[in-house]
Scaffold this active site. Structure first.
Site, short mmCIF file in Angstrom:
data_model
loop_
_atom_site.label_atom_id
_atom_site.label_comp_id
_atom_site.label_asym_id
_atom_site.label_seq_id
_atom_site.Cartn_x
_atom_site.Cartn_y
_atom_site.Cartn_z
N ASN A 235 15.30 -7.62 6.34
CA ASN A 235 16.58 -7.01 6.72
C ASN A 235 16.53 -6.36 8.11
O ASN A 235 17.37 -5.53 8.43
CB ASN A 235 17.05 -6.01 5.66
N ARG B 294 14.53 6.70 8.68
CA ARG B 294 14.39 7.53 7.49
C ARG B 294 14.86 8.94 7.83
O ARG B 294 14.54 9.48 8.90
CB ARG B 294 12.93 7.59 7.01
N GLN C 33 18.08 10.48 -1.85
CA GLN C 33 19.13 9.47 -2.03
C GLN C 33 19.30 9.19 -3.51
O GLN C 33 18.29 8.93 -4.17
CB GLN C 33 18.79 8.20 -1.26
N HIS D 119 23.24 4.52 2.38
CA HIS D 119 22.14 3.68 2.90
C HIS D 119 22.48 2.19 2.71
O HIS D 119 22.14 1.58 1.70
CB HIS D 119 20.86 4.03 2.14
P1 NDP Z 1 7.81 -1.97 12.46
O1 NDP Z 1 6.52 -1.57 11.84
O2 NDP Z 1 8.04 -3.38 12.85
O3 NDP Z 1 8.11 -1.06 13.72
C1 NDP Z 1 7.85 0.31 13.73
C2 NDP Z 1 7.45 0.68 15.15
O4 NDP Z 1 7.22 2.08 15.17
C3 NDP Z 1 6.16 -0.02 15.58
O5 NDP Z 1 6.43 -0.84 16.68
C4 NDP Z 1 5.21 1.12 15.88
O6 NDP Z 1 4.52 0.84 17.10
C5 NDP Z 1 6.12 2.32 16.03
N1 NDP Z 1 5.47 3.55 15.59
C6 NDP Z 1 4.80 3.79 14.45
N2 NDP Z 1 4.35 5.03 14.41
C7 NDP Z 1 4.74 5.61 15.57
C8 NDP Z 1 4.57 6.90 16.13
N3 NDP Z 1 3.88 7.85 15.48
N4 NDP Z 1 5.11 7.16 17.34
C9 NDP Z 1 5.79 6.20 18.01
N5 NDP Z 1 5.98 4.96 17.53
C10 NDP Z 1 5.46 4.67 16.32
O7 NDP Z 1 8.93 -1.50 11.41
P2 NDP Z 1 10.42 -2.00 11.31
O8 NDP Z 1 11.01 -2.06 12.66
O9 NDP Z 1 10.50 -3.19 10.44
O10 NDP Z 1 11.06 -0.80 10.48
C11 NDP Z 1 11.01 0.53 10.95
C12 NDP Z 1 11.51 1.44 9.85
O11 NDP Z 1 12.89 1.26 9.65
C13 NDP Z 1 10.90 1.17 8.47
O12 NDP Z 1 9.63 1.78 8.30
C14 NDP Z 1 11.91 1.77 7.55
O13 NDP Z 1 11.62 3.13 7.31
C15 NDP Z 1 13.20 1.65 8.33
N6 NDP Z 1 14.12 0.66 7.73
C16 NDP Z 1 15.37 1.07 7.38
C17 NDP Z 1 16.23 0.20 6.77
C18 NDP Z 1 17.61 0.61 6.40
O14 NDP Z 1 18.25 -0.06 5.57
N7 NDP Z 1 18.16 1.66 6.99
C19 NDP Z 1 15.83 -1.18 6.44
C20 NDP Z 1 14.54 -1.53 6.96
C21 NDP Z 1 13.70 -0.61 7.54
P3 NDP Z 1 3.05 1.44 17.39
O15 NDP Z 1 2.20 1.04 16.22
O16 NDP Z 1 2.68 0.80 18.68
O17 NDP Z 1 3.21 2.91 17.51
#
Ligand code: NDP
Length: 386
Positions: free
Chosen positions: A148, A286, A315, A334
């Site tokens: 998604n 989140r 939620q 959501h």
């Molecule tokens: P990804 O893992 O693809 O991307 C998350 C990014 O966050 C990575 O590129 C990572 O890069 C970065 N990241 C992680 N930790 C840190 C940090 N401490 N500081 C800065 N950057 C950070 O996840 P998605 O894009 O697929 O999803 C992200 C989030 O979106 C999910 O975890 C979920 O909680 C939320 N989500 C919400 C949905 C909704 O319906 N509202 C549906 C799907 C997801 P790096 O490791 O280089 O730091």
């Protein structure tokens, strides 16, 4: 034969099944990073585009479960010790849950589920599961990575435009018989030329940047690992070494990181105070990434021009949750990751994970969050245990 407990959001109040406004949806076979869409080995128990994310839709899994002779319990009753979810946990082997209507699987609940082997998140984001406790209990946690991501990215673009163009307050005027142009436009701005920065440019964050690029915005991002130079150049991205540097300069700051101990309350009162007056905050990642009350104070005081997103804690949000009545909010329940299009993909991915589990085949590494007592696959990159 296994007992499988599936927690989904309730049916539409007008009843199930609904009638549909479209007869088909496009077929997506591959995602932007090259990963293939789910490939379950038997026909889906639903037609893509149907409402299967709610209780009566049962993710289209009913046929598969019946043929295999599994006990399959679907409920939306998930909160509190007397909930159906908690009552059924004691002999459940597989839990299927979703972030939109999260069955919070705390350490206490995991302790009440000695037979639990597999927890599947029908969607993306498994922070509603205590991953540390799951790892210690030897439970596998899997989610349908990528299913998604574009759905959320599209929602982020939509609410960014809705906030900046003051769309939501403008819509009701004509329904109420008015033609209040000045009332609509006194907070309406073009996004062209504005600074938009995302904390997290992973699957969703990068998809947002790609979709906003044609709007001629000044695009920024931060995360721990820098994107490749080709991607940065193609989108004209400015990299920031940390979140503080990014948010202090943005007109619009977007959150797209997973929730784990180090990112909890990443955006606190101090961080918000460092933002430009009139900046907007967008959060479809989140709710607990931000300090709830600091957001309310900043929007109410006019320091932030608005806050929009679709994620809450807990939620469903209680009736008195302050974001329900906060001014200039662009909130929804959501929903961003559970469009009918997304449901078809995460339901197919859930079926694929179940088939592999029951047939003794390995789960795709891209779907794994916890396995073998530790973070695994996507989980290793996305989360940290306590
Ligand atoms: P990804 O893992 O693809 O991307 C998350 C990014 O966050 C990575 O590129 C990572 O890069 C970065 N990241 C992680 N930790 C840190 C940090 N401490 N500081 C800065 N950057 C950070 O996840 P998605 O894009 O697929 O999803 C992200 C989030 O979106 C999910 O975890 C979920 O909680 C939320 N989500 C919400 C949905 C909704 O319906 N509202 C549906 C799907 C997801 P790096 O490791 O280089 O730091």
């Amino acid at each position: 034969m296994a007992k499988i407990l599936c927690v989904l959001y309730p049916d539409p109040v007008s009843g199930y099944p609904p009638s549909y406004v479209r007869d088909d949806i496009p077929v997506i076979t591959r995602y932007a990073d090259g990963q293939t869409a789910p490939t379950p080995q038997q026909p889906l128990g639903f037609k893509p585009g149907e409402l299967i994310g709610c209780v009566s839709g049962a993710l289209g899994l009913q046929d598969y479960m019946e043929k295999k002779g599994h006990e399959f319990i679907v409920t939306s009753d998930k909160d509190g010790p007397d909930s159906e979810f908690e009552k059924q946990l004691h002999d459940t082997e597989v839990v299927i849950s979703q972030p939109f209507w999260p069955a919070y699987l705390s350490a206490e609940r995991i302790a009440k589920a000695p037979k639990l082997k597999l927890v599947v998140t029908a969607g993306v984001g498994s922070d509603h599961v205590d991953l540390d406790a799951a790892a210690k209990a030897g439970i596998t946690v899997a989610e349908v990575t990528n299913s998604n991501s574009v759905s959320v990215a599209e929602h982020v673009v939509m609410i960014t435009l809705a906030q900046l163009r003051n769309y939501l307050p403008s819509h009701p005027y004509f329904e109420q018989g008015g033609w209040n142009i000045a009332d609509c436009v006194w907070r309406s701005y073009d996004i062209q030329g504005m600074k938009f920065g995302t904390i997290g440019a992973g699957r969703i964050g990068l998809a947002v940047l790609r979709r906003l690029h044609p709007f001629e915005m000044d695009l920024h991002y931060t995360q721990r690992h820098r994107l490749d130079a080709t991607t940065e150049q193609a989108l004209g991205l400015t990299f920031h070494a940390d979140s503080g540097s990014l948010v202090s300069q943005m007109d619009i700051a977007n959150l797209q990181v997973p929730l784990y101990p180090a990112t909890r309350k990443l955006i606190d009162a101090r961080m918000i105070a460092s933002m430009k007056r009139g900046a907007y905050l967008i959060n479809c990642a989140r709710a607990e990434l931000v300090d709830r009350d600091a957001v309310v104070e900043a929007v109410t005081a006019g320091h932030l021009a608005g806050y929009a997103g679709d994620v809450w804690f807990p939620q469903p949000a209680p009736a008195g949750h302050p974001w329900r009545t906060m001014p200039f909010n662009g909130m929804t329940p959501h929903i961003s990751g559970t469009s009918l299009s997304a449901q078809g993909r995460y339901a197919a991915g859930t079926l694929e994970i179940l088939q592999d589990f029951f047939n003794g085949r390995p789960t795709r590494p891209a779907y794994l969050i916890v396995a073998g007592g530790n973070l695994a696959g996507t989980g290793e990159k996305s989360y940290e245990l306590r």
